[in-house]
Design a protein around this motif. Structure first.
Motif, PDB file in Angstrom:
ATOM      1  N   MET A  14       0.833  -1.185   0.000  1.00 37.40           N
ATOM      2  CA  MET A  14       0.000   0.000   0.000  1.00 37.40           C
ATOM      3  C   MET A  14       0.875   1.245   0.000  1.00 37.40           C
ATOM      4  O   MET A  14       1.900   1.281   0.660  1.00 37.40           O
ATOM      5  CB  MET A  14      -0.871   0.018   1.253  1.00 37.40           C
ATOM      6  N   ASP A  15       0.422   2.230  -0.703  1.00 37.84           N
ATOM      7  CA  ASP A  15       1.088   3.530  -0.725  1.00 37.84           C
ATOM      8  C   ASP A  15       0.504   4.337   0.434  1.00 37.84           C
ATOM      9  O   ASP A  15      -0.580   4.923   0.316  1.00 37.84           O
ATOM     10  CB  ASP A  15       0.834   4.206  -2.060  1.00 37.84           C
ATOM     11  N   MET A  16       1.204   4.381   1.566  1.00 43.69           N
ATOM     12  CA  MET A  16       0.650   4.996   2.763  1.00 43.69           C
ATOM     13  C   MET A  16       0.410   6.499   2.614  1.00 43.69           C
ATOM     14  O   MET A  16      -0.530   7.026   3.192  1.00 43.69           O
ATOM     15  CB  MET A  16       1.518   4.699   3.984  1.00 43.69           C
ATOM     16  N   SER A  17       1.207   7.182   1.832  1.00 44.67           N
ATOM     17  CA  SER A  17       0.948   8.612   1.614  1.00 44.67           C
ATOM     18  C   SER A  17      -0.395   8.806   0.916  1.00 44.67           C
ATOM     19  O   SER A  17      -1.185   9.677   1.296  1.00 44.67           O
ATOM     20  CB  SER A  17       2.062   9.249   0.793  1.00 44.67           C
ATOM     21  N   ALA A  18      -0.657   7.989  -0.082  1.00 42.39           N
ATOM     22  CA  ALA A  18      -1.934   8.074  -0.798  1.00 42.39           C
ATOM     23  C   ALA A  18      -3.098   7.643   0.092  1.00 42.39           C
ATOM     24  O   ALA A  18      -4.174   8.253   0.061  1.00 42.39           O
ATOM     25  CB  ALA A  18      -1.882   7.231  -2.068  1.00 42.39           C
ATOM     26  N   VAL A  19      -2.899   6.601   0.894  1.00 36.11           N
ATOM     27  CA  VAL A  19      -3.942   6.133   1.816  1.00 36.11           C
ATOM     28  C   VAL A  19      -4.275   7.225   2.821  1.00 36.11           C
ATOM     29  O   VAL A  19      -5.447   7.526   3.078  1.00 36.11           O
ATOM     30  CB  VAL A  19      -3.505   4.831   2.520  1.00 36.11           C
ATOM     31  N   ARG A  20      -3.253   7.839   3.388  1.00 34.49           N
ATOM     32  CA  ARG A  20      -3.474   8.901   4.378  1.00 34.49           C
ATOM     33  C   ARG A  20      -4.233  10.078   3.751  1.00 34.49           C
ATOM     34  O   ARG A  20      -5.157  10.636   4.351  1.00 34.49           O
ATOM     35  CB  ARG A  20      -2.145   9.359   4.963  1.00 34.49           C
ATOM     36  N   ALA A  21      -3.873  10.461   2.544  1.00 32.65           N
ATOM     37  CA  ALA A  21      -4.571  11.552   1.858  1.00 32.65           C
ATOM     38  C   ALA A  21      -6.026  11.180   1.583  1.00 32.65           C
ATOM     39  O   ALA A  21      -6.930  12.015   1.737  1.00 32.65           O
ATOM     40  CB  ALA A  21      -3.848  11.904   0.556  1.00 32.65           C
ATOM     41  N   ALA A  22      -6.269   9.936   1.200  1.00 36.42           N
ATOM     42  CA  ALA A  22      -7.639   9.488   0.918  1.00 36.42           C
ATOM     43  C   ALA A  22      -8.495   9.453   2.185  1.00 36.42           C
ATOM     44  O   ALA A  22      -9.686   9.779   2.141  1.00 36.42           O
ATOM     45  CB  ALA A  22      -7.611   8.118   0.247  1.00 36.42           C
ATOM     46  N   ILE A  23      -7.906   9.072   3.313  1.00 37.45           N
ATOM     47  CA  ILE A  23      -8.636   9.090   4.591  1.00 37.45           C
ATOM     48  C   ILE A  23      -9.020  10.534   4.928  1.00 37.45           C
ATOM     49  O   ILE A  23     -10.153  10.820   5.344  1.00 37.45           O
ATOM     50  CB  ILE A  23      -7.795   8.468   5.722  1.00 37.45           C
ATOM     51  N   ALA A  24      -8.099  11.466   4.758  1.00 38.88           N
ATOM     52  CA  ALA A  24      -8.395  12.882   5.024  1.00 38.88           C
ATOM     53  C   ALA A  24      -9.487  13.391   4.085  1.00 38.88           C
ATOM     54  O   ALA A  24     -10.385  14.124   4.515  1.00 38.88           O
ATOM     55  CB  ALA A  24      -7.128  13.727   4.891  1.00 38.88           C
ATOM     56  N   ASP A  25      -9.435  13.005   2.816  1.00 41.24           N
ATOM     57  CA  ASP A  25     -10.479  13.401   1.867  1.00 41.24           C
ATOM     58  C   ASP A  25     -11.843  12.896   2.338  1.00 41.24           C
ATOM     59  O   ASP A  25     -12.835  13.620   2.273  1.00 41.24           O
ATOM     60  CB  ASP A  25     -10.194  12.852   0.468  1.00 41.24           C
ATOM     61  N   ALA A  26     -11.895  11.658   2.799  1.00 45.32           N
ATOM     62  CA  ALA A  26     -13.153  11.085   3.282  1.00 45.32           C
ATOM     63  C   ALA A  26     -13.659  11.833   4.518  1.00 45.32           C
ATOM     64  O   ALA A  26     -14.863  12.086   4.656  1.00 45.32           O
ATOM     65  CB  ALA A  26     -12.959   9.600   3.603  1.00 45.32           C
ATOM     66  N   ALA A  27     -12.755  12.213   5.406  1.00 45.84           N
ATOM     67  CA  ALA A  27     -13.142  12.917   6.636  1.00 45.84           C
ATOM     68  C   ALA A  27     -13.775  14.273   6.333  1.00 45.84           C
ATOM     69  O   ALA A  27     -14.641  14.736   7.083  1.00 45.84           O
ATOM     70  CB  ALA A  27     -11.931  13.088   7.546  1.00 45.84           C
ATOM     71  N   TYR A  37      -1.518  14.442   6.782  1.00 41.72           N
ATOM     72  CA  TYR A  37      -0.228  14.494   7.472  1.00 41.72           C
ATOM     73  C   TYR A  37      -0.404  15.311   8.750  1.00 41.72           C
ATOM     74  O   TYR A  37      -1.399  16.002   8.922  1.00 41.72           O
ATOM     75  CB  TYR A  37       0.844  15.128   6.578  1.00 41.72           C
ATOM     76  N   VAL A  38       0.561  15.249   9.646  1.00 45.58           N
ATOM     77  CA  VAL A  38       0.518  16.027  10.885  1.00 45.58           C
ATOM     78  C   VAL A  38       0.874  17.470  10.523  1.00 45.58           C
ATOM     79  O   VAL A  38       1.974  17.733  10.046  1.00 45.58           O
ATOM     80  CB  VAL A  38       1.490  15.466  11.942  1.00 45.58           C
ATOM     81  N   PRO A  39      -0.052  18.404  10.730  1.00 43.60           N
ATOM     82  CA  PRO A  39       0.205  19.780  10.319  1.00 43.60           C
ATOM     83  C   PRO A  39       1.102  20.527  11.298  1.00 43.60           C
ATOM     84  O   PRO A  39       1.145  20.215  12.489  1.00 43.60           O
ATOM     85  CB  PRO A  39      -1.196  20.394  10.302  1.00 43.60           C
ATOM     86  N   ASP A  40       1.802  21.523  10.782  1.00 43.54           N
ATOM     87  CA  ASP A  40       2.584  22.408  11.641  1.00 43.54           C
ATOM     88  C   ASP A  40       1.667  23.232  12.528  1.00 43.54           C
ATOM     89  O   ASP A  40       1.921  23.410  13.709  1.00 43.54           O
ATOM     90  CB  ASP A  40       3.444  23.360  10.811  1.00 43.54           C
ATOM     91  N   ALA A  41       0.599  23.756  11.932  1.00 43.65           N
ATOM     92  CA  ALA A  41      -0.361  24.584  12.656  1.00 43.65           C
ATOM     93  C   ALA A  41      -1.751  24.004  12.463  1.00 43.65           C
ATOM     94  O   ALA A  41      -2.058  23.435  11.417  1.00 43.65           O
ATOM     95  CB  ALA A  41      -0.311  26.015  12.137  1.00 43.65           C
ATOM     96  N   VAL A  42      -2.589  24.157  13.472  1.00 36.57           N
ATOM     97  CA  VAL A  42      -3.936  23.598  13.462  1.00 36.57           C
ATOM     98  C   VAL A  42      -4.956  24.724  13.348  1.00 36.57           C
ATOM     99  O   VAL A  42      -4.869  25.719  14.063  1.00 36.57           O
ATOM    100  CB  VAL A  42      -4.179  22.789  14.757  1.00 36.57           C
ATOM    101  N   THR A  43      -5.924  24.543  12.439  1.00 33.62           N
ATOM    102  CA  THR A  43      -7.091  25.411  12.367  1.00 33.62           C
ATOM    103  C   THR A  43      -8.282  24.564  12.791  1.00 33.62           C
ATOM    104  O   THR A  43      -8.731  23.707  12.035  1.00 33.62           O
ATOM    105  CB  THR A  43      -7.299  25.945  10.931  1.00 33.62           C
ATOM    106  N   PRO A  44      -8.767  24.758  14.029  1.00 30.04           N
ATOM    107  CA  PRO A  44      -9.828  23.876  14.527  1.00 30.04           C
ATOM    108  C   PRO A  44     -11.199  24.205  13.918  1.00 30.04           C
ATOM    109  O   PRO A  44     -11.418  25.346  13.530  1.00 30.04           O
ATOM    110  CB  PRO A  44      -9.828  24.147  16.031  1.00 30.04           C
ATOM    111  N   PRO A  45     -12.076  23.210  13.821  1.00 31.79           N
ATOM    112  CA  PRO A  45     -11.800  21.810  14.120  1.00 31.79           C
ATOM    113  C   PRO A  45     -10.914  21.204  13.038  1.00 31.79           C
ATOM    114  O   PRO A  45     -11.032  21.536  11.862  1.00 31.79           O
ATOM    115  CB  PRO A  45     -13.188  21.172  14.145  1.00 31.79           C
TER     116      PRO A  45
END
Length: 147
Positions: free
Chosen positions: A1-14, A31-39
């Motif tokens: 599995m291409d984990m970078s692509a999987v992680r991006a697809a999970i974020a897209d679904a969220a 990916y883990v962001p440098d800065a967070v814009t909540p939520p």
């Protein structure tokens, strides 16, 4: 599995979650962001169990994701987080992510994995990210796919 692509697809679904009126749209990243814009939802660490079937036919991944909300109002923050962690409904991250499983017989995440399942929520607590405190929790997603 291409984990970078999987992680991006999970974020897209969220990003498909619909939060109650008056709450900012969910920011989601693979990916883990440098800065967070909540939520904010992001994929974080993961473990891979290789060779669950012979010939590199299957790997099993446990992907830990985090969701963080602002704490300007502690009760409102908890209500927002609770709606994101619900097992179903328009604000449910579980429902949004599992919708990316596709139709029966289809591969998950647009063909990136065989299947996925949001297994549990854990770590409902205060988190510090880049010096700012947020209310948050972790979601653990099990993903299976070719090695």
């Amino acid at each position: 599995m291409d984990m970078s692509a999987v992680r991006a697809a999970i974020a897209d679904a969220a990003r498909a979650v619909v939060l109650p009126a008056g709450i900012a749209r969910l920011t989601a990243t693979g990916y883990v962001p440098d800065a967070v814009t909540p939520p904010c939802f992001f994929t974080a660490d993961y473990t891979i169990d290789f060779d669950k079937a012979m010939g590199r036919a299957l790997d099993e991944v446990e992907l830990t994701c985090q969701v963080l909300v602002g704490i300007a109002d502690d009760r409102a923050a908890q209500r927002t987080l609770d709606s994101l962690l619900a097992g179903s409904g328009p604000s449910s991250l579980k429902a949004a992510i599992e919708a990316a499983r596709g139709a029966p017989g289809d591969y998950a995440l647009g063909g990136l994995a065989h299947d996925l399942h949001v297994m549990r929520v854990q770590g409902y607590r205060w988190y510090e990210h880049q010096g700012t405190t947020y209310l948050g929790a972790e979601l653990v997603v099990k993903i299976i796919g070719e090695g």
